[in-house]
Design a protein around this motif. Structure first.
Motif, short mmCIF file in Angstrom:
data_model
loop_
_atom_site.label_atom_id
_atom_site.label_comp_id
_atom_site.label_asym_id
_atom_site.label_seq_id
_atom_site.Cartn_x
_atom_site.Cartn_y
_atom_site.Cartn_z
N GLN A 247 0.71 -1.25 0.00
CA GLN A 247 0.01 -0.03 0.16
C GLN A 247 0.94 1.38 0.10
OE1 GLN A 247 -3.82 0.77 2.04
NE2 GLN A 247 -2.56 1.68 3.45
N LYS A 248 1.84 1.23 0.82
CA LYS A 248 2.71 2.41 0.71
C LYS A 248 3.41 2.62 -0.59
CE LYS A 248 6.91 4.25 3.15
NZ LYS A 248 7.66 3.96 4.38
N ALA A 249 3.97 1.46 -1.25
CA ALA A 249 4.65 1.63 -2.53
C ALA A 249 3.30 2.31 -3.47
CB ALA A 249 4.90 0.18 -3.17
N TYR A 250 2.17 1.93 -3.36
CA TYR A 250 1.00 2.26 -4.40
C TYR A 250 0.78 3.74 -3.99
CZ TYR A 250 -3.88 3.46 -5.13
OH TYR A 250 -4.99 4.32 -5.68
N ALA A 251 0.86 4.16 -2.85
CA ALA A 251 0.51 5.65 -2.23
C ALA A 251 1.87 6.52 -2.81
CB ALA A 251 0.32 5.71 -0.81
N THR A 252 2.95 6.05 -3.07
CA THR A 252 4.31 6.92 -3.30
C THR A 252 4.52 6.88 -4.62
OG1 THR A 252 5.44 5.24 -2.49
CG2 THR A 252 4.83 6.84 -0.78
N THR A 253 3.76 5.89 -5.65
CA THR A 253 4.19 5.77 -6.79
C THR A 253 3.46 6.50 -7.77
OG1 THR A 253 5.01 3.43 -6.38
CG2 THR A 253 4.66 4.07 -8.68
N PRO A 254 3.72 7.30 -8.82
CA PRO A 254 3.17 8.00 -9.46
C PRO A 254 2.05 6.95 -10.48
CG PRO A 254 5.19 8.78 -9.97
CD PRO A 254 5.57 7.39 -9.10
N TRP A 255 0.84 7.39 -10.76
CA TRP A 255 -0.06 6.45 -11.12
C TRP A 255 0.24 5.80 -12.51
CZ3 TRP A 255 -3.77 3.20 -10.31
CH2 TRP A 255 -4.61 2.59 -11.30
N ALA A 256 0.92 6.47 -13.33
CA ALA A 256 1.19 6.02 -14.69
C ALA A 256 2.10 4.90 -14.40
CB ALA A 256 1.57 6.99 -15.47
N ASP A 257 3.08 4.92 -13.68
CA ASP A 257 4.09 4.03 -13.35
C ASP A 257 3.50 2.76 -12.64
OD1 ASP A 257 5.82 5.51 -14.55
OD2 ASP A 257 6.66 6.30 -12.67
N PHE A 258 2.61 2.87 -11.61
CA PHE A 258 1.99 1.78 -11.02
C PHE A 258 1.12 1.13 -11.76
CE2 PHE A 258 -1.49 -0.09 -8.66
CZ PHE A 258 -0.89 -0.67 -7.50
N ALA A 259 0.23 1.83 -12.68
CA ALA A 259 -0.67 1.16 -13.62
C ALA A 259 0.14 0.36 -14.67
CB ALA A 259 -1.41 2.07 -14.38
N ALA A 260 1.37 0.73 -15.15
CA ALA A 260 1.99 0.14 -16.06
C ALA A 260 2.66 -1.24 -15.66
CB ALA A 260 3.11 0.95 -16.61
N ARG A 261 2.99 -1.12 -14.30
CA ARG A 261 3.68 -2.12 -13.54
C ARG A 261 2.67 -3.35 -13.31
NH1 ARG A 261 8.77 -1.43 -9.46
NH2 ARG A 261 9.47 -3.26 -9.60
N PHE A 262 1.73 -3.03 -12.80
CA PHE A 262 0.94 -4.08 -12.04
C PHE A 262 -0.63 -4.08 -12.86
CE2 PHE A 262 3.58 -2.52 -8.68
CZ PHE A 262 3.98 -3.83 -8.31
N LEU A 263 -0.97 -3.29 -13.53
CA LEU A 263 -2.44 -3.30 -14.52
C LEU A 263 -2.39 -3.55 -15.63
CD1 LEU A 263 -3.99 -0.54 -12.19
CD2 LEU A 263 -3.85 -3.03 -11.77
N GLY A 264 -1.19 -3.89 -16.26
CA GLY A 264 -1.17 -4.18 -17.82
C GLY A 264 -1.53 -5.43 -18.04
N GLY A 265 -1.44 -6.37 -17.10
CA GLY A 265 -1.63 -8.00 -17.29
C GLY A 265 -3.02 -8.09 -16.92
#
Length: 281
Positions: A247-265
């Motif tokens: 959760q801390k990583a999610y909260a501190t990561t820019p959305w585009a980076d988080f989405a590309a890393r975890f929501l692309g698959g």
């Protein structure tokens, strides 16, 4: 009785842009995140979201899927204000109706009972009335003559909720300490989709908990999805707690980076990334 089992992606395919969507759970607790992730993989947008908001709202807001939000709060619990929600709100990305928690509950009760509104005392004398000029008051027709807030029904086109156990017909059981408003979300919606940690036989639903924990009933549920770890990174007590580090990583990561890393698959790819600790690298 019909078998209502389906998949998260099939649920997302049944949702439509412009819908009013209720999302169960509370803050960063027992959110139907597998269903939210499936929704983010779809092209559904322009949503009115009704939620005791957590990362469900944060992700949908950051992705530009929300037209209007109805919520008493949007929090990650251990992180008081959901940062991706705040960023979207600060840039004026959607309309917000912020109401008291009791008003929120009775709005769902009104919808569940197919009433246009219910009278409540909550909100009187507060800024809730000022920031929501569309709210109305009503006067009791009885001798007391008391004034109440007329909370409008929070009628939903669809609802998404997550519980610990469910059967194939749509009966769902809470294992944690709090049902939140999940049963009301299902009752207030035209269609309701229930994800769970594990699908079990109907006879097993009362083995680990009292019958009173069976608050979600099959007649209110349209589809059932077995989604182990499906509330991650929020908690699903007693199966698992909130993944604070993720959760801390999610909260501190820019959305585009988080989405590309975890929501692309797909969901399997997400869960694999979580198990392998890719977010720590």
């Amino acid at each position: 009785m019909s078998d209502k089992t389906t998949t998260a992606d099939e649920v997302a395919s049944r949702l439509r842009s412009g819908m009013t969507l209720g999302i169960g759970g509370w803050g960063s607790r027992r959110k139907p995140m597998a269903l939210v992730r499936a929704l983010l993989r779809s092209d559904v947008t322009d949503l009115t979201v009704v939620s005791c908001g957590g990362p469900d709202v944060g992700m949908l807001a950051a992705a530009g899927r929300i037209r209007k939000l109805v919520a008493p709060f949007v929090t990650l619990d251990s992180i008081p204000l959901e940062p991706h929600y705040r960023a979207a709100r600060e840039r004026g990305a959607f309309e917000l109706t912020e109401i008291d928690e009791a008003m929120f509950m009775w709005g769902l009760h009104a919808a569940a009972n197919r009433l246009p509104f219910l009278p409540v005392r909550a909100g009187l004398g507060s800024d809730v009335m000022r920031v929501n000029p569309g709210l109305r008051t009503v006067t009791s027709p009885y001798d007391d003559g008391e004034t109440f807030v007329a909370v409008p029904a929070l009628r939903l086109d669809a609802a998404l909720v997550h519980v610990g156990r469910a059967d194939r017909q749509g009966n769902g059981r809470y294992l944690g300490p709090d049902p939140y408003f999940d049963d009301l979300f299902c009752e207030a919606a035209d269609t309701a989709y229930l994800s769970c940690e594990r699908i079990v036989d109907t006879a097993e639903l009362t083995k680990e908990a009292a019958p009173q924990s069976l608050l979600i009933q099959r007649h209110t549920v349209t589809g059932v999805v077995e989604a182990p770890n499906g509330a991650h990174f929020t908690s699903c007590a007693p199966d698992y707690g909130r993944d604070e580090a993720f959760q801390k990583a999610y909260a501190t990561t820019p959305w585009a980076d988080f989405a590309a890393r975890f929501l692309g698959g797909d969901e399997q790819a997400y869960q694999s990334a979580v198990r392998e600790g890719e977010w720590t690298s």
